[in-house]
Design an enzyme around this catalytic site. Sequence first.
Site, PDB file in Angstrom:
ATOM      1  N   GLY A  43       0.835  -1.202   0.000  1.00 52.95           N
ATOM      2  CA  GLY A  43       0.000   0.000   0.000  1.00 52.95           C
ATOM      3  C   GLY A  43       0.866   1.246   0.000  1.00 52.95           C
ATOM      4  N   ALA A  44       1.820   1.290   0.933  1.00 53.23           N
ATOM      5  CA  ALA A  44       2.682   2.470   1.064  1.00 53.23           C
ATOM      6  C   ALA A  44       3.516   2.676  -0.201  1.00 53.23           C
ATOM      7  CB  ALA A  44       3.583   2.308   2.276  1.00 53.23           C
ATOM      8  N   ASN A  45       4.052   1.594  -0.750  1.00 51.07           N
ATOM      9  CA  ASN A  45       4.870   1.727  -1.965  1.00 51.07           C
ATOM     10  C   ASN A  45       4.037   2.323  -3.111  1.00 51.07           C
ATOM     11  OD1 ASN A  45       6.850   0.404  -0.517  1.00 51.07           O
ATOM     12  ND2 ASN A  45       6.597  -1.563  -1.556  1.00 51.07           N
ATOM     13  N   ASN A 185      -0.385 -10.096 -11.684  1.00 54.79           N
ATOM     14  CA  ASN A 185       0.705 -10.631 -12.506  1.00 54.79           C
ATOM     15  C   ASN A 185       0.225 -11.982 -13.046  1.00 54.79           C
ATOM     16  OD1 ASN A 185       1.126 -12.548 -10.492  1.00 54.79           O
ATOM     17  ND2 ASN A 185       2.871 -11.483  -9.597  1.00 54.79           N
ATOM     18  N   THR A 221       0.441  -7.812 -15.621  1.00 54.87           N
ATOM     19  CA  THR A 221       1.871  -7.503 -15.651  1.00 54.87           C
ATOM     20  C   THR A 221       2.630  -8.816 -15.885  1.00 54.87           C
ATOM     21  OG1 THR A 221       1.976  -7.603 -13.242  1.00 54.87           O
ATOM     22  CG2 THR A 221       1.680  -5.433 -14.212  1.00 54.87           C
ATOM     23  N   SER A 224       9.506  -9.068 -16.911  1.00 52.58           N
ATOM     24  CA  SER A 224      10.444  -8.424 -17.840  1.00 52.58           C
ATOM     25  C   SER A 224       9.925  -8.416 -19.276  1.00 52.58           C
ATOM     26  CB  SER A 224      11.797  -9.133 -17.774  1.00 52.58           C
ATOM     27  OG  SER A 224      11.601 -10.483 -18.107  1.00 52.58           O
ATOM     28  N   ALA A 250       9.039  -4.040  -5.229  1.00 51.34           N
ATOM     29  CA  ALA A 250       8.259  -2.802  -5.465  1.00 51.34           C
ATOM     30  C   ALA A 250       8.124  -2.419  -6.943  1.00 51.34           C
ATOM     31  CB  ALA A 250       8.806  -1.612  -4.676  1.00 51.34           C
ATOM     32  N   ALA A 251       8.576  -3.273  -7.854  1.00 48.72           N
ATOM     33  CA  ALA A 251       8.398  -2.964  -9.286  1.00 48.72           C
ATOM     34  C   ALA A 251       6.907  -2.965  -9.629  1.00 48.72           C
ATOM     35  CB  ALA A 251       9.138  -3.981 -10.142  1.00 48.72           C
ATOM     36  N   GLY A 252       6.198  -3.980  -9.143  1.00 47.14           N
ATOM     37  CA  GLY A 252       4.747  -4.053  -9.383  1.00 47.14           C
ATOM     38  C   GLY A 252       4.029  -2.890  -8.708  1.00 47.14           C
ATOM     39  N   GLY A 288      15.937  -2.106  -2.849  1.00 45.45           N
ATOM     40  CA  GLY A 288      14.966  -1.598  -1.878  1.00 45.45           C
ATOM     41  C   GLY A 288      13.609  -1.324  -2.490  1.00 45.45           C
ATOM     42  N   SER A 292      13.751   2.784  -4.140  1.00 45.78           N
ATOM     43  CA  SER A 292      14.018   2.637  -5.580  1.00 45.78           C
ATOM     44  C   SER A 292      12.926   3.256  -6.469  1.00 45.78           C
ATOM     45  CB  SER A 292      14.159   1.146  -5.915  1.00 45.78           C
ATOM     46  OG  SER A 292      12.914   0.510  -5.728  1.00 45.78           O
TER      47      SER A 292
HETATM   48  O1  RIB Z   1       5.690  -5.363  -3.067  1.00 46.46           O
HETATM   49  C1  RIB Z   1       6.825  -5.216  -2.272  1.00 46.46           C
HETATM   50  C2  RIB Z   1       6.440  -5.131  -0.823  1.00 46.46           C
HETATM   51  O2  RIB Z   1       5.892  -6.365  -0.413  1.00 46.46           O
HETATM   52  C3  RIB Z   1       7.599  -4.895   0.110  1.00 46.46           C
HETATM   53  O3  RIB Z   1       7.875  -3.519   0.304  1.00 46.46           O
HETATM   54  C4  RIB Z   1       7.169  -5.601   1.377  1.00 46.46           C
HETATM   55  O4  RIB Z   1       6.893  -4.745   2.453  1.00 46.46           O
HETATM   56  C5  RIB Z   1       5.960  -6.437   0.991  1.00 46.46           C
HETATM   57  O5  RIB Z   1       4.800  -5.884   1.459  1.00 46.46           O
END
Ligand code: RIB
Length: 301
Positions: A43-45, A185, A221, A224, A250-252, A288, A292
């Site tokens: 969520g945060a990402n 994905n 998704t 690559s 965190a790419a997704g 990270g 990132s």
């Molecule tokens: O999608 C990546 C995230 O999955 C990480 O930041 C980790 O906290 C997990 O929730």
Amino acid sequence: MSPKTILVIGSSNTDMTAKTAELPRPGETVLGGVFTMGAGGKGANQAVAAQRLGGKVKFICKVGKDMFGDNSIAQYEKEGLDTSGILRSNLPSGVALIYVDSHAENCIVVASGANGDLTEDDIEKSRKDLESCDILLLQLESPIPSVLKAAKIAHQAGKTVVLNPAPACPLPEELFRNIDLFIPNETELSTFSGMPVTSEKEAEAAAKAMQAKGVGKLIVTMGSKGALICEGGPSVFVPAHKVKAVDTTAAGDTFCGALCVAISEGKSLKEAAEFACAASALTVQKMGAQNSIPYRKDLKF
Ligand code: RIB
């Protein structure tokens, strides 16, 4: 015209990451490299990605009354997110233990803690936000009843409800009928459709099966390879950028946050997916999670 608002409801974690040549097998101990700690949680990402990439974002999550929770809120405020809806729980803040190998593959265990304490009542108290946002972005690191409740309120209010169904878990069929845009994905799509997804053709067939369950549009998704857009007619494929990945964490999430920003700016799904592919290509080139995620100025859009 004021910018469209993106409401993200989801998890907040502190990520503890160790780099290792190969991921350990069950029962095995391997020696790793440097340990890092940083802000994470799907969520945060996604909220941070949307904010950094130019969105107007409010983030609602639940953190503990501990140092990790304090640090996370301070970090989200520094990012410029609207944090007025963040809640506190008596449970410890969420933590993710992450291993990343030399091929940029990861494996993650999330100790959900306070994230697991987000209740339907909490969501009811956010009704005003749900009914006034333009786009609602959800994932599955929060309890499913709270995800369903949020999706239903926003959908009934005519908002665009976006679900990134990660990590995959059993879902009530009712949830699918409240989702306008589903971003799984390949593995997640296979889980939810019950069909194999190893090629574009199979992804298109599985996407149709999800649409029969009530999901609006899909973007699948495909790592690559890129992303497949299924709007109902013939699907459209957007290829990924060819880059050297060091960590796919965190790419997704970057993809989902970026996509919502582009949609909030009125871009088509194809243009939005191109923007999201460009953003996530930058994420995989750094270690990270939030560490990132790129900024709008890093992209040529
Ligand atoms: O999608 C990546 C995230 O999955 C990480 O930041 C980790 O906290 C997990 O929730």
